[in-house]
Design an enzyme around this catalytic site. Structure first.
Site, PDB file in Angstrom:
ATOM      1  N   HIS A  86      -2.175   7.728   7.049  1.00  0.00           N
ATOM      2  CA  HIS A  86      -1.191   8.583   6.373  1.00  0.00           C
ATOM      3  C   HIS A  86      -1.840   9.879   5.880  1.00  0.00           C
ATOM      4  O   HIS A  86      -1.253  10.951   5.960  1.00  0.00           O
ATOM      5  CB  HIS A  86      -0.580   7.866   5.165  1.00  0.00           C
ATOM      6  CG  HIS A  86       0.549   6.943   5.500  1.00  0.00           C
ATOM      7  ND1 HIS A  86       1.715   7.380   6.092  1.00  0.00           N
ATOM      8  CD2 HIS A  86       0.712   5.608   5.299  1.00  0.00           C
ATOM      9  CE1 HIS A  86       2.539   6.336   6.241  1.00  0.00           C
ATOM     10  NE2 HIS A  86       1.950   5.256   5.772  1.00  0.00           N
ATOM     11  N   GLY A 116       0.821  -1.198   0.000  1.00  0.00           N
ATOM     12  CA  GLY A 116       0.000   0.000   0.000  1.00  0.00           C
ATOM     13  C   GLY A 116       0.857   1.252   0.000  1.00  0.00           C
ATOM     14  O   GLY A 116       1.995   1.226   0.488  1.00  0.00           O
ATOM     15  N   GLN A 121       2.861   9.968   1.327  1.00  0.00           N
ATOM     16  CA  GLN A 121       4.211   9.396   1.394  1.00  0.00           C
ATOM     17  C   GLN A 121       5.095   9.818   0.228  1.00  0.00           C
ATOM     18  O   GLN A 121       6.311   9.677   0.294  1.00  0.00           O
ATOM     19  CB  GLN A 121       4.136   7.866   1.435  1.00  0.00           C
ATOM     20  CG  GLN A 121       3.534   7.325   2.717  1.00  0.00           C
ATOM     21  CD  GLN A 121       3.406   5.827   2.650  1.00  0.00           C
ATOM     22  OE1 GLN A 121       2.423   5.304   2.156  1.00  0.00           O
ATOM     23  NE2 GLN A 121       4.408   5.114   3.133  1.00  0.00           N
ATOM     24  N   CYS A 129       5.925  -0.238   6.999  1.00  0.00           N
ATOM     25  CA  CYS A 129       5.576   0.943   6.213  1.00  0.00           C
ATOM     26  C   CYS A 129       6.761   1.312   5.330  1.00  0.00           C
ATOM     27  O   CYS A 129       7.905   1.286   5.796  1.00  0.00           O
ATOM     28  CB  CYS A 129       5.254   2.096   7.169  1.00  0.00           C
ATOM     29  SG  CYS A 129       4.823   3.620   6.334  1.00  0.00           S
ATOM     30  N   LEU A 130       6.478   1.669   4.076  1.00  0.00           N
ATOM     31  CA  LEU A 130       7.569   2.036   3.158  1.00  0.00           C
ATOM     32  C   LEU A 130       8.289   3.302   3.625  1.00  0.00           C
ATOM     33  O   LEU A 130       9.423   3.543   3.231  1.00  0.00           O
ATOM     34  CB  LEU A 130       7.034   2.220   1.732  1.00  0.00           C
ATOM     35  CG  LEU A 130       6.501   0.940   1.070  1.00  0.00           C
ATOM     36  CD1 LEU A 130       5.914   1.253  -0.294  1.00  0.00           C
ATOM     37  CD2 LEU A 130       7.587  -0.115   0.966  1.00  0.00           C
ATOM     38  N   HIS A 169      -4.331   1.696   7.750  1.00  0.00           N
ATOM     39  CA  HIS A 169      -2.951   2.201   7.824  1.00  0.00           C
ATOM     40  C   HIS A 169      -2.747   3.341   6.815  1.00  0.00           C
ATOM     41  O   HIS A 169      -2.213   4.403   7.161  1.00  0.00           O
ATOM     42  CB  HIS A 169      -1.988   1.034   7.553  1.00  0.00           C
ATOM     43  CG  HIS A 169      -0.546   1.409   7.444  1.00  0.00           C
ATOM     44  ND1 HIS A 169       0.409   0.943   8.315  1.00  0.00           N
ATOM     45  CD2 HIS A 169       0.131   2.206   6.558  1.00  0.00           C
ATOM     46  CE1 HIS A 169       1.596   1.439   7.981  1.00  0.00           C
ATOM     47  NE2 HIS A 169       1.452   2.200   6.921  1.00  0.00           N
ATOM     48  N   GLU A 170      -3.211   3.130   5.578  1.00  0.00           N
ATOM     49  CA  GLU A 170      -3.015   4.150   4.533  1.00  0.00           C
ATOM     50  C   GLU A 170      -3.869   5.387   4.806  1.00  0.00           C
ATOM     51  O   GLU A 170      -3.437   6.512   4.558  1.00  0.00           O
ATOM     52  CB  GLU A 170      -3.322   3.588   3.144  1.00  0.00           C
ATOM     53  CG  GLU A 170      -2.485   2.385   2.711  1.00  0.00           C
ATOM     54  CD  GLU A 170      -0.994   2.561   2.883  1.00  0.00           C
ATOM     55  OE1 GLU A 170      -0.504   3.699   2.845  1.00  0.00           O
ATOM     56  OE2 GLU A 170      -0.300   1.535   3.089  1.00  0.00           O
TER      57      GLU A 170
HETATM   58 NI    NI Z   1       2.707   3.328   5.650  1.00  0.00          NI
END
Ligand code: NI
Length: 175
Positions: free
Chosen positions: A138, A46, A51, A92-93, A134-135
């Site tokens: 963000h 995701g 991000q 998380c990226l 989660h997204e």
């Molecule tokens: Ni993340």
């Protein structure tokens, strides 16, 4: 298409609150394509626009094993969340190499728009439910490490800053 730069925690830009998308045009389609490519290349399941330093309410997700089931959520809203909660080890990226348990509702019902501005609703459970929540965090400027204890969070912050310094040092040494 192009690979976008993913902001890394504790970059303060990760805490900006995203604005709703209002234009469903070519630029949006390009952004979705670039975000999908960036997510697959990372690889991750995701990615939120926040991000990649675009502060608009847009998320791409693909929880399939085959990486061919892209789901796009624009201006997403949670309509319902289950009382039942589950703890899932999240990553998380923007916080590479860090995984820790976060408790969230096990199931959610979401309403969002697709890339053409058409509304849809979706009932999610399992990894997809985790990923959507989660997204969406963000988009509100929240990174999953903020659910962890201050002690853990500070350790992660220190680790990330150290890694970033190390990478910068290596980059300048190569020049
Ligand atoms: Ni993340």
């Amino acid at each position: 298409m192009s690979i976008l730069n993913i902001l890394r925690y504790p970059d303060p830009r990760l805490h900006k609150v995203a604005k709703p998308v209002t234009q469903f045009d070519e630029r949006l389609k390009q952004l979705v394509a670039d975000m999908a490519e960036t997510m697959y290349e990372a690889p991750g399941v995701g990615l939120a626009a926040s991000q990649v330093d675009v502060h608009e309410q847009l998320v791409v997700i693909d929880v399939s094993e085959t990486n061919d089931q892209l789901q796009v959520f624009i201006n997403p809203e949670i309509l319902w969340a289950s009382e039942e909660k589950k703890v899932y080890d999240e990553g998380c990226l923007s916080v590479p190499g860090v995984y820790d348990g976060v408790e969230r509702p096990a199931e959610v019902k979401v309403r969002a728009l697709d890339v053409d501005g058409k509304a849809f609703e979706l009932h999610a459970d399992g990894l997809l439910a985790v990923c959507i929540q989660h997204e969406m965090d963000h988009l509100k400027g929240k990174v999953f490490v903020e659910y962890l204890s201050p002690l853990k969070r500070n350790r992660i912050k220190t680790k990330m800053l150290k890694e970033e310094r190390e990478e910068q040092r290596q980059r300048s040494a190569r020049r």
